[in-house]
Design a protein around this motif. Sequence first.
Motif, PDB file in Angstrom:
ATOM      1  N   THR A  43      11.436  -6.724   5.166  1.00 20.35           N
ATOM      2  CA  THR A  43      10.816  -8.051   5.151  1.00 20.35           C
ATOM      3  C   THR A  43      11.411  -8.999   4.110  1.00 20.35           C
ATOM      4  O   THR A  43      10.801 -10.019   3.799  1.00 20.35           O
ATOM      5  N   GLY A  44      12.572  -8.666   3.574  1.00 17.77           N
ATOM      6  CA  GLY A  44      13.125  -9.497   2.518  1.00 17.77           C
ATOM      7  C   GLY A  44      12.229  -9.489   1.291  1.00 17.77           C
ATOM      8  O   GLY A  44      12.191 -10.453   0.531  1.00 17.77           O
ATOM      9  N   HIS A  45      11.469  -8.427   1.112  1.00 17.53           N
ATOM     10  CA  HIS A  45      10.568  -8.212  -0.023  1.00 17.53           C
ATOM     11  C   HIS A  45       9.375  -9.155  -0.041  1.00 17.53           C
ATOM     12  O   HIS A  45       8.704  -9.297  -1.055  1.00 17.53           O
ATOM     13  N   ARG A  46       9.064  -9.763   1.100  1.00 20.81           N
ATOM     14  CA  ARG A  46       7.899 -10.646   1.190  1.00 20.81           C
ATOM     15  C   ARG A  46       6.599  -9.883   1.424  1.00 20.81           C
ATOM     16  O   ARG A  46       5.533 -10.366   1.097  1.00 20.81           O
ATOM     17  N   LEU A  47       6.683  -8.685   2.025  1.00 20.36           N
ATOM     18  CA  LEU A  47       5.491  -7.959   2.447  1.00 20.36           C
ATOM     19  C   LEU A  47       5.733  -6.463   2.384  1.00 20.36           C
ATOM     20  O   LEU A  47       6.791  -5.985   2.777  1.00 20.36           O
ATOM     21  N   ALA A  48       4.731  -5.738   1.879  1.00 20.03           N
ATOM     22  CA  ALA A  48       4.705  -4.275   1.957  1.00 20.03           C
ATOM     23  C   ALA A  48       3.370  -3.879   2.587  1.00 20.03           C
ATOM     24  O   ALA A  48       2.375  -4.599   2.458  1.00 20.03           O
ATOM     25  N   ILE A  49       3.363  -2.739   3.270  1.00 20.63           N
ATOM     26  CA  ILE A  49       2.172  -2.253   3.963  1.00 20.63           C
ATOM     27  C   ILE A  49       2.031  -0.756   3.716  1.00 20.63           C
ATOM     28  O   ILE A  49       3.020  -0.016   3.812  1.00 20.63           O
ATOM     29  N   ALA A  50       0.805  -0.324   3.410  1.00 20.29           N
ATOM     30  CA  ALA A  50       0.554   1.101   3.189  1.00 20.29           C
ATOM     31  C   ALA A  50      -0.794   1.481   3.785  1.00 20.29           C
ATOM     32  O   ALA A  50      -1.708   0.661   3.860  1.00 20.29           O
ATOM     33  N   GLU A  51      -0.887   2.723   4.204  1.00 18.74           N
ATOM     34  CA  GLU A  51      -2.145   3.292   4.685  1.00 18.74           C
ATOM     35  C   GLU A  51      -2.615   4.290   3.634  1.00 18.74           C
ATOM     36  O   GLU A  51      -1.826   5.111   3.163  1.00 18.74           O
ATOM     37  N   SER A  52      -3.889   4.201   3.244  1.00 20.54           N
ATOM     38  CA  SER A  52      -4.435   5.117   2.241  1.00 20.54           C
ATOM     39  C   SER A  52      -5.651   5.834   2.794  1.00 20.54           C
ATOM     40  O   SER A  52      -6.443   5.248   3.529  1.00 20.54           O
ATOM     41  N   VAL A  53      -5.786   7.098   2.407  1.00 21.54           N
ATOM     42  CA  VAL A  53      -6.967   7.887   2.733  1.00 21.54           C
ATOM     43  C   VAL A  53      -7.665   8.204   1.419  1.00 21.54           C
ATOM     44  O   VAL A  53      -7.078   8.818   0.523  1.00 21.54           O
ATOM     45  N   LEU A  54      -8.915   7.740   1.316  1.00 22.52           N
ATOM     46  CA  LEU A  54      -9.733   7.986   0.133  1.00 22.52           C
ATOM     47  C   LEU A  54     -10.762   9.058   0.475  1.00 22.52           C
ATOM     48  O   LEU A  54     -11.627   8.836   1.325  1.00 22.52           O
ATOM     49  N   PRO A  55     -10.693  10.220  -0.166  1.00 18.23           N
ATOM     50  CA  PRO A  55     -11.706  11.247   0.088  1.00 18.23           C
ATOM     51  C   PRO A  55     -13.094  10.758  -0.338  1.00 18.23           C
ATOM     52  O   PRO A  55     -13.217   9.778  -1.084  1.00 18.23           O
ATOM     53  N   PRO A  56     -14.145  11.457   0.095  1.00 16.23           N
ATOM     54  CA  PRO A  56     -15.496  11.081  -0.337  1.00 16.23           C
ATOM     55  C   PRO A  56     -15.599  11.047  -1.864  1.00 16.23           C
ATOM     56  O   PRO A  56     -14.964  11.842  -2.561  1.00 16.23           O
ATOM     57  N   HIS A  57     -16.362  10.093  -2.361  1.00 17.37           N
ATOM     58  CA  HIS A  57     -16.667   9.953  -3.790  1.00 17.37           C
ATOM     59  C   HIS A  57     -15.408   9.796  -4.642  1.00 17.37           C
ATOM     60  O   HIS A  57     -15.318  10.360  -5.725  1.00 17.37           O
ATOM     61  N   THR A  58     -14.467   9.010  -4.145  1.00 16.31           N
ATOM     62  CA  THR A  58     -13.230   8.736  -4.875  1.00 16.31           C
ATOM     63  C   THR A  58     -13.337   7.392  -5.567  1.00 16.31           C
ATOM     64  O   THR A  58     -13.578   6.367  -4.928  1.00 16.31           O
ATOM     65  N   GLN A  59     -13.155   7.412  -6.873  1.00 22.11           N
ATOM     66  CA  GLN A  59     -13.111   6.168  -7.632  1.00 22.11           C
ATOM     67  C   GLN A  59     -11.708   5.586  -7.534  1.00 22.11           C
ATOM     68  O   GLN A  59     -10.731   6.315  -7.537  1.00 22.11           O
ATOM     69  N   GLY A  60     -11.619   4.294  -7.487  1.00 20.57           N
ATOM     70  CA  GLY A  60     -10.334   3.625  -7.438  1.00 20.57           C
ATOM     71  C   GLY A  60      -9.856   3.289  -8.834  1.00 20.57           C
ATOM     72  O   GLY A  60     -10.318   3.867  -9.822  1.00 20.57           O
ATOM     73  N   PRO A  61      -8.977   2.332  -8.926  1.00 16.14           N
ATOM     74  CA  PRO A  61      -8.423   1.949 -10.222  1.00 16.14           C
ATOM     75  C   PRO A  61      -9.467   1.193 -11.050  1.00 16.14           C
ATOM     76  O   PRO A  61     -10.486   0.742 -10.513  1.00 16.14           O
ATOM     77  N   PRO A  62      -9.198   1.030 -12.349  1.00 15.51           N
ATOM     78  CA  PRO A  62     -10.092   0.170 -13.124  1.00 15.51           C
ATOM     79  C   PRO A  62     -10.026  -1.258 -12.579  1.00 15.51           C
ATOM     80  O   PRO A  62      -9.011  -1.645 -11.978  1.00 15.51           O
ATOM     81  N   GLN A  63     -11.094  -2.019 -12.765  1.00 17.39           N
ATOM     82  CA  GLN A  63     -11.078  -3.393 -12.269  1.00 17.39           C
ATOM     83  C   GLN A  63      -9.904  -4.130 -12.927  1.00 17.39           C
ATOM     84  O   GLN A  63      -9.690  -4.015 -14.134  1.00 17.39           O
ATOM     85  N   HIS A  64      -9.144  -4.839 -12.097  1.00 15.62           N
ATOM     86  CA  HIS A  64      -7.901  -5.454 -12.569  1.00 15.62           C
ATOM     87  C   HIS A  64      -7.646  -6.763 -11.846  1.00 15.62           C
ATOM     88  O   HIS A  64      -8.333  -7.095 -10.876  1.00 15.62           O
ATOM     89  N   ARG A  65      -6.629  -7.487 -12.330  1.00 17.74           N
ATOM     90  CA  ARG A  65      -6.198  -8.755 -11.720  1.00 17.74           C
ATOM     91  C   ARG A  65      -4.679  -8.705 -11.526  1.00 17.74           C
ATOM     92  O   ARG A  65      -3.967  -8.243 -12.395  1.00 17.74           O
ATOM     93  N   HIS A  66      -4.237  -9.236 -10.411  1.00 18.85           N
ATOM     94  CA  HIS A  66      -2.807  -9.391 -10.156  1.00 18.85           C
ATOM     95  C   HIS A  66      -2.447 -10.845 -10.431  1.00 18.85           C
ATOM     96  O   HIS A  66      -3.155 -11.753  -9.987  1.00 18.85           O
TER      97      HIS A  66
END
Length: 161
Positions: A43-66
């Motif tokens: 995509t000329g580095h304009r776009l990336a796409i990923a599929e994620s599987v989160l198991p039950p009771h999985t915490q994500g990253p700390p709250q953040h800003r991009h």
Amino acid sequence: MTDESNTGVPQAATGVSVVGPGEGETIVLGATRMRVLEDGGTTGHRLAIAESVLPPHTQGPPQHRHAEHDEGFYILSGTVRFTVGEEDHDAAEGTLVVVPPGTPHTFANVTDRPARMLSTFTPDFYVQYFRDLQEAMADGRPLTPEANIEAMSRYATGPAA
């Protein structure tokens, strides 16, 4: 690769990417599995796409800003809780969540069932953050908050607090 031709405007690469079931780069982050479907190379580095599987009771990253990229999440199955500032949003299958730069956010699977989501990153450079985390967690090493924050900082991202 891009080609500016005679217009001075970057043009998309001419190749087409087709990633079939079970294909793509797999990134393992503890119990979470991410499959990179497009890392920006097509995509000329304009776009990336990923599929994620989160198991039950999985915490994500700390709250953040991009600071420099948008992040999108489309829930394919299950329910994912997005926390935006102080507000929780439970996103069920079929829900799209788009997080613009500067917005504090995190996500988690607080349910008893796995959740699957498709994520977009525009531009693509944040995919490397997940590769960095996988490396930091190699050989079963725990991810420290300090290592996570340091990795985020390389991609114009930081803690929300």
